[in-house]
Enzyme design. Structure first.
Site, PDB file in Angstrom:
ATOM      1  N   GLY A   1       1.002   5.750   0.625  1.00 43.91           N
ATOM      2  CA  GLY A   1       0.079   7.024   1.118  1.00 43.91           C
ATOM      3  C   GLY A   1       0.831   8.325   1.144  1.00 43.91           C
ATOM      4  O   GLY A   1       1.955   8.327   0.510  1.00 43.91           O
TER       5      GLY A   1
ATOM      6  N   ASP B   1      -0.449  -0.255  12.837  1.00 43.32           N
ATOM      7  CA  ASP B   1      -0.103   1.249  12.765  1.00 43.32           C
ATOM      8  C   ASP B   1      -0.253   2.050  13.913  1.00 43.32           C
ATOM      9  O   ASP B   1      -1.013   2.953  14.232  1.00 43.32           O
ATOM     10  CB  ASP B   1      -1.147   1.910  11.808  1.00 43.32           C
ATOM     11  CG  ASP B   1      -0.655   3.365  11.291  1.00 43.32           C
ATOM     12  OD1 ASP B   1       0.657   3.654  11.467  1.00 43.32           O
ATOM     13  OD2 ASP B   1      -1.167   3.872  10.345  1.00 43.32           O
TER      14      ASP B   1
ATOM     15  N   PRO C   1     -11.324   1.083  11.023  1.00 45.08           N
ATOM     16  CA  PRO C   1     -11.457  -0.231  10.248  1.00 45.08           C
ATOM     17  C   PRO C   1     -10.059  -0.366   9.339  1.00 45.08           C
ATOM     18  O   PRO C   1      -9.719  -1.814   9.396  1.00 45.08           O
ATOM     19  CB  PRO C   1     -12.670  -0.078   9.195  1.00 45.08           C
ATOM     20  CG  PRO C   1     -13.434   0.977   9.886  1.00 45.08           C
ATOM     21  CD  PRO C   1     -12.650   1.942  10.674  1.00 45.08           C
TER      22      PRO C   1
ATOM     23  N   GLY D   1       0.734  -1.023  -0.101  1.00 45.34           N
ATOM     24  CA  GLY D   1      -0.152   0.028  -0.156  1.00 45.34           C
ATOM     25  C   GLY D   1       0.739   1.168  -0.001  1.00 45.34           C
ATOM     26  O   GLY D   1       2.030   1.291   0.188  1.00 45.34           O
TER      27      GLY D   1
ATOM     28  N   VAL E   1       0.973  -9.293   8.552  1.00 44.00           N
ATOM     29  CA  VAL E   1      -0.354  -9.687   8.936  1.00 44.00           C
ATOM     30  C   VAL E   1      -0.983 -10.133   7.755  1.00 44.00           C
ATOM     31  O   VAL E   1      -1.467  -9.258   6.939  1.00 44.00           O
ATOM     32  CB  VAL E   1      -1.282  -8.870   9.849  1.00 44.00           C
ATOM     33  CG1 VAL E   1      -2.725  -9.514  10.323  1.00 44.00           C
ATOM     34  CG2 VAL E   1      -0.498  -8.483  11.213  1.00 44.00           C
TER      35      VAL E   1
ATOM     36  N   LYS F   1       7.350  -0.731   6.779  1.00 42.89           N
ATOM     37  CA  LYS F   1       6.565   0.548   6.420  1.00 42.89           C
ATOM     38  C   LYS F   1       7.665   1.719   6.289  1.00 42.89           C
ATOM     39  O   LYS F   1       8.325   2.188   7.189  1.00 42.89           O
ATOM     40  CB  LYS F   1       5.710   0.975   7.666  1.00 42.89           C
ATOM     41  CG  LYS F   1       4.643   2.212   7.411  1.00 42.89           C
ATOM     42  CD  LYS F   1       3.883   2.290   8.558  1.00 42.89           C
ATOM     43  CE  LYS F   1       2.965   3.377   8.281  1.00 42.89           C
ATOM     44  NZ  LYS F   1       1.854   3.599   9.281  1.00 42.89           N
TER      45      LYS F   1
ATOM     46  N   ASN G   1      -7.057   0.286  10.157  1.00 52.62           N
ATOM     47  CA  ASN G   1      -6.197  -0.281  11.142  1.00 52.62           C
ATOM     48  C   ASN G   1      -6.589  -1.399  11.811  1.00 52.62           C
ATOM     49  O   ASN G   1      -5.731  -1.610  12.772  1.00 52.62           O
ATOM     50  CB  ASN G   1      -5.737   1.046  12.123  1.00 52.62           C
ATOM     51  CG  ASN G   1      -4.941   1.927  11.053  1.00 52.62           C
ATOM     52  OD1 ASN G   1      -4.202   1.689  10.169  1.00 52.62           O
ATOM     53  ND2 ASN G   1      -4.869   3.182  11.551  1.00 52.62           N
TER      54      ASN G   1
ATOM     55  N   GLU H   1       5.052   4.089   2.382  1.00 52.15           N
ATOM     56  CA  GLU H   1       4.390   3.270   1.729  1.00 52.15           C
ATOM     57  C   GLU H   1       4.837   1.904   2.578  1.00 52.15           C
ATOM     58  O   GLU H   1       5.480   1.925   3.577  1.00 52.15           O
ATOM     59  CB  GLU H   1       5.086   2.694   0.191  1.00 52.15           C
ATOM     60  CG  GLU H   1       6.463   2.498   0.280  1.00 52.15           C
ATOM     61  CD  GLU H   1       6.905   2.556  -1.122  1.00 52.15           C
ATOM     62  OE1 GLU H   1       6.119   2.528  -2.021  1.00 52.15           O
ATOM     63  OE2 GLU H   1       8.329   2.652  -1.413  1.00 52.15           O
TER      64      GLU H   1
ATOM     65  N   ASP I   1      -5.446   6.669  16.228  1.00 57.23           N
ATOM     66  CA  ASP I   1      -5.981   6.475  15.013  1.00 57.23           C
ATOM     67  C   ASP I   1      -6.745   5.087  14.714  1.00 57.23           C
ATOM     68  O   ASP I   1      -6.419   4.369  13.667  1.00 57.23           O
ATOM     69  CB  ASP I   1      -5.052   6.528  13.736  1.00 57.23           C
ATOM     70  CG  ASP I   1      -5.583   6.856  12.399  1.00 57.23           C
ATOM     71  OD1 ASP I   1      -6.478   7.434  12.254  1.00 57.23           O
ATOM     72  OD2 ASP I   1      -4.581   6.585  11.441  1.00 57.23           O
TER      73      ASP I   1
END
Length: 901
Positions: free
Chosen positions: A33, A163, A148, A31, A104, A53, A150, A37, A145
């Site tokens: 952001g 996160d 759903p 992913g 995960v 991350k 996270n 990433e 934060d």
């Protein structure tokens, strides 16, 4: 180093499959952001998949952002729970930070909600979510934060929180950093639709902030609708601050009114009316699931109030402000802050109400090993340190009961310093079976305390007592709180009132004195200590005849000296401490303060006299008993040190701490058998304390009794996993020839504490002595060298002039395996020159010179090591000495050290 690929070395570019970051091989991008990433990678050393991350700070304050991210990642890495994705490591690159996280495999809760969620499925998901959140809160970490995206759901149905990159401990929102791609405002820490009002307004965040966010998730799980949605950030904030969503039961009648009320309680606008903790939320959900009834909504709360405890008056919340109660005018102080110096018990009308959760005392275990935790308070200002000071005094008064058979009180200081906030955590950290969790609050009219007695193993609340006292009578409040705690613990309250217990008589003096104590306990920098010093100075001015206020001031001045190295502070501290003793030499506090100053001055004989006087005045102070013994140690009188430990045992036969001290003394003197016996006595008195089994296991390893050592260490790990226990377990496996299990134990140790050079060195040794694993060993050794050198550099950079000799000694044993013989010679020469009397340094010298083919020199150092106390059983059993066993001198050394019949 930047991420590397076969074609391009651009550190900020998205890597392709096959790129490498150190020992991590990138497989694909998971992913992306605004700030970075997430990449799927394989750890080539530990043979596991991980998520990398990459965070790329932006803007002008990049250094501050990097520091904040690193700080929060390190905090989050301490959380060990099956519902929290672990952070394995943190890598600092040129322009970015890479978090090495547990990978995960599953779907996010957002993806799961693409299909309907049944009520049964909701209960399972909700319970797991609260368990994971509670694990973070137990470590003082607020997620900030929760949403759903996270929350992951693994293939076997297990919830995992992701996160913690913006997680932080309780406090105001400062240095805010956005890591979410859904945030509608770049300067907000979190996702607006799930953020509590106080988070939007820059207020104080604590457990209740996360509870609000999880309430929004629960609402969406049940109804498929977000409770606070909008097309713009302003619209979302307006709904969060001003609009109550329709009750869940209106949209989904099958959910029922009780569950609907729980969710509404979680979404209360006012944090004080919200469920106070993860523990409270879990208990509330369990009650509803079993068919219990939740409280009805309170319109004044902007949501639902927590349930009323048995015995509390209707319309009030135990330990919290009743809805509709007159609030204090802005800018005015509550009455307790401006109370005059009237003596407690003056002819003033006192309003007192005690709420009883039960009319009978709770059923308690025969052996009561109790932790009194730091108070839960709402709001900020001066009341939080006042409350912490009040509970500190409560701990001192309860400590007087430790002469009662079957009653022990764990160190209050340890609980505060370790950040223990739940009964379960108290059991893990301090080995208790009971915990009192105090909640203290105040408004213009009342001081309130709620004491919850919790069974530490089950988490079950055994009893609750609530105290309400007029704010103008703080001494009465302290006395009523003490009597309530004594009742809960099944001990008889003893004579004397709060004024005599704490040594001050004026209500105003009491306020500043307790504030000073609380600020000192919570202080982490010189600014906070200066605030405490100011409070103590005010208390000294309002009551010049109080010795304890001057003792408190002396302690604050000494702490400032330690932090600032200003000799004027040390001189002031000594003057103040001697003034305190002169005012009242019949109290222990002035003697403790003066003794601490004398230790700082290096005047140990006089310090010992003062500590001894303090101990006679207050025999229950275990910390002073320990200081007496350690002062003898610093004076070079080990026999006197041992006598002090034995005296503590004789005076307090029910304490476990003196047996710990005695076991450590025996271990230091090389008395393995005596140390084991003391550890066994410690365990007998504190059977739930992980450290007892860890110590016993370590000594059994030294004795060469590996099977019972493994059992003891496994018991310790079951109570509380620690790096120390895993490392000792690995050594037990290693010396038993069970190398695969040793590798696994060393690997597991990486989950706890810092993955320092020692961990990598141990893992490298395990790989090195396992056939066909030399490449993995070299990688681990290289990491050990890098981290060891960094630590040496950091110590010099921060002005630590005394070198940690064991770093050089340990690294010297590694260099020959990496083909760096010159470095090995240099490092071991440095270590030996610094401390040749250390048996561990001598041991490392033996290993190093053996690998450098200087066998005779190696044997000389090994003999010196064994004669200094190095365990001969390790020479007999460790795979490291396979080659040595053909040397006659080695065989003679082992035989010479065997116990004679």
């Amino acid at each position: 180093m930047p991420l590397q690929s076969d074609g391009d070395a651009g550190g900020s570019a998205t890597p392709q499959g096959g790129a490498a970051l150190g020992r991590y091989t990138i497989e694909r991008t998971l992913g992306q952001g605004a700030m970075g990433e997430v990449l799927l990678a394989r750890d080539t050393l530990l043979h596991r998949r991980v998520a990398l991350k990459r965070l790329l700070p932006t803007g002008e304050d990049r250094a501050q952002q990097r520091a904040a991210i690193l700080k929060e990642a390190r905090r989050a890495s301490q959380i060990n729970d099956r519902h929290v994705a672990a952070i394995h490591d943190v890598l600092e690159l040129d322009d970015q930070i890479v978090l090495v996280m547990e990978y995960v495999d599953g779907v996010t809760l957002r993806q799961r909600m693409a299909e309907p969620v049944s009520l049964d499925a909701f209960w399972d998901l909700a319970t797991q979510c609260v368990e994971g959140m509670a694990a973070a809160h137990a470590h003082g970490v607020i997620h900030r934060d929760i949403k759903p995206e996270n929350l992951m759901l693994t293939r076997d149905g297990q919830v995992k929180f992701l996160d913690f990159g913006i997680a932080r401990r309780s406090g105001t929102l400062e240095g805010r950093i956005t890591t979410t791609t859904e945030s509608l405002a770049s300067d907000i820490a979190g996702t607006p639709q799930y953020m509590a009002p106080e988070a939007h307004l820059g207020g104080t965040v604590d457990q209740r902030t996360d509870i609000f966010a999880l309430g929004a998730v629960f609402y969406e799980l049940l109804t498929t609708k977000r409770p606070f949605d909008g097309t713009t950030y302003a619209a979302v904030v307006d709904r969060v601050l001003n609009v109550d969503p329709p009750p869940v039961s209106d949209l989904i009648p099958a959910a029922g009114l009780e569950l609907s009320n729980v969710v509404a309680s979680m979404l209360a606008k006012n944090p004080a009316q919200r469920l106070a903790s993860s523990r409270d939320l879990m208990e509330r959900l369990e009650r509803v699931r079993r068919g219990g009834v939740a409280a009805a909504p309170s319109p004044a709360a902007g949501g639902l109030a927590p349930p009323v405890a048995p015995g509390a008056s209707a319309g009030t919340i135990p330990g919290r402000v009743a809805a509709g109660r007159r609030s204090r005018l802005p800018g005015t102080r509550p009455a307790w802050m401006i109370a005059t110096l009237s003596v407690a018990g003056a002819l003033v009308a006192v309003t007192i109400a005690i709420g009883w959760s039960r009319l009978r005392a709770p059923a308690l275990p025969r052996a009561r090993n109790v932790a009194l935790l730091a108070p839960v308070t709402s709001g900020g200002g001066d009341f939080a340190p006042f409350a912490l000071g009040a509970v500190t005094l409560l701990a001192r008064r309860l400590r007087q009961h430790t002469d009662t058979r079957g009653f022990q009180l764990a160190s209050f200081s340890t609980g505060v310093e370790e950040g223990v906030s739940s009964a379960a955590e108290a059991r893990k950290v301090m080995g208790v079976n009971l915990a009192i969790i105090p909640t203290l609050e105040q408004d213009a009219d009342l001081l309130r305390a709620r004491l919850d007695l919790i069974d530490a193993a089950s988490g079950r609340r055994l009893a609750t007592r609530t105290v309400r006292v007029a704010a103008t009578q703080p001494f009465e409040f302290l006395d009523q709180t003490y009597r309530a705690a004594a009742w809960l613990l099944g001990v008889d309250a003893r004579g004397g009132d709060a004024a005599s217990a704490c040594g001050v008589h004026g209500a105003g003096t009491l306020r500043f004195y307790l504030q000073g104590i609380g600020r000192m306990r919570a202080a982490r920098d010189s600014g906070a200590v200066k605030q405490a010093s100011s409070d103590f100075e005010t208390a000294c001015g309002t009551e010049p005849g109080s010795a304890v206020t001057r003792a408190g001031l002396a302690s604050a001045q000494l702490r400032l000296f330690v932090l600032t190295k200003d000799p004027a502070m040390l001189a002031s501290s000594e003057v103040t401490a001697r003034e305190a003793v002169g005012i009242d030499s019949g109290r222990a506090e002035p003697h403790v303060a003066l003794a601490s100053v004398l230790v700082a001055r290096g005047n140990l004989p006089e310090a010992l006299v003062e500590y001894t006087r303090a101990s006679r005045l207050d025999p229950s102070d275990d910390e002073v008993a320990f200081r007496i013994a350690r002062t003898y140690a610093h004076l070079g009188q080990p026999a006197k040190e041992k006598e002090a430990y034995l005296a503590a045992i004789a005076g307090h036969p029910y304490w476990w701490q003196p047996y710990w001290w005695l076991a450590t003394w025996h271990a230091r003197e090389g008395n393995v058998e005596e140390s084991i016996r003391a550890d066994e006595q410690m365990i007998l008195r504190s059977p739930d304390f992980y450290q007892g089994y860890a110590n016993l296991g370590g000594m059994l390893v030294q004795r060469g009794s590996y099977a019972p050592a493994i059992d003891a260490l496994k018991r310790s790990l079951a109570l509380r996993p620690t790096k120390e226990a895993f490392n000792n377990l690995a050594t037990a496996y290693f010396n038993s020839g069970r190398l695969e299990e040793a590798i696994d134990a060393y690997n597991q140790s990486f989950q706890f504490g810092t993955a320092g050079y020692e961990s990598w060195l141990n893992l490298g040794d395990a790989y090195f002595w396992l056939r066909n694993r030399k490449d993995e060993a070299a990688q681990a050794y290289a990491q050990a060298v890098r981290l060891g050198r960094e630590r040496i550099f950091d110590r010099r950079r921060f002005g630590q002039t005394v070198e940690d000799v064991m770093i050089s000694a340990n690294l010297a044993t590694v260099f020959p395996k990496l083909g760096q013989r010159d470095s090995a010679s240099l490092y071991i020469a440095r270590a030996v020159s610094a401390d040749s009397a250390n048996p561990m340094v001598d041991y490392c010298a033996a290993l190093t010179y053996w690998q450098l083919d200087r066998k005779d020199v190696a044997m000389t150092w090994l003999e010196k090591s064994v004669h200094g106390g190095y365990p001969v059983t390790w020479l007999r059993d460790s795979p490291i000495f396979r080659e040595w066993r053909t040397v006659p001198a080695f065989a003679a050394l082992v035989d010479e050290a065997k116990p004679k019949p």
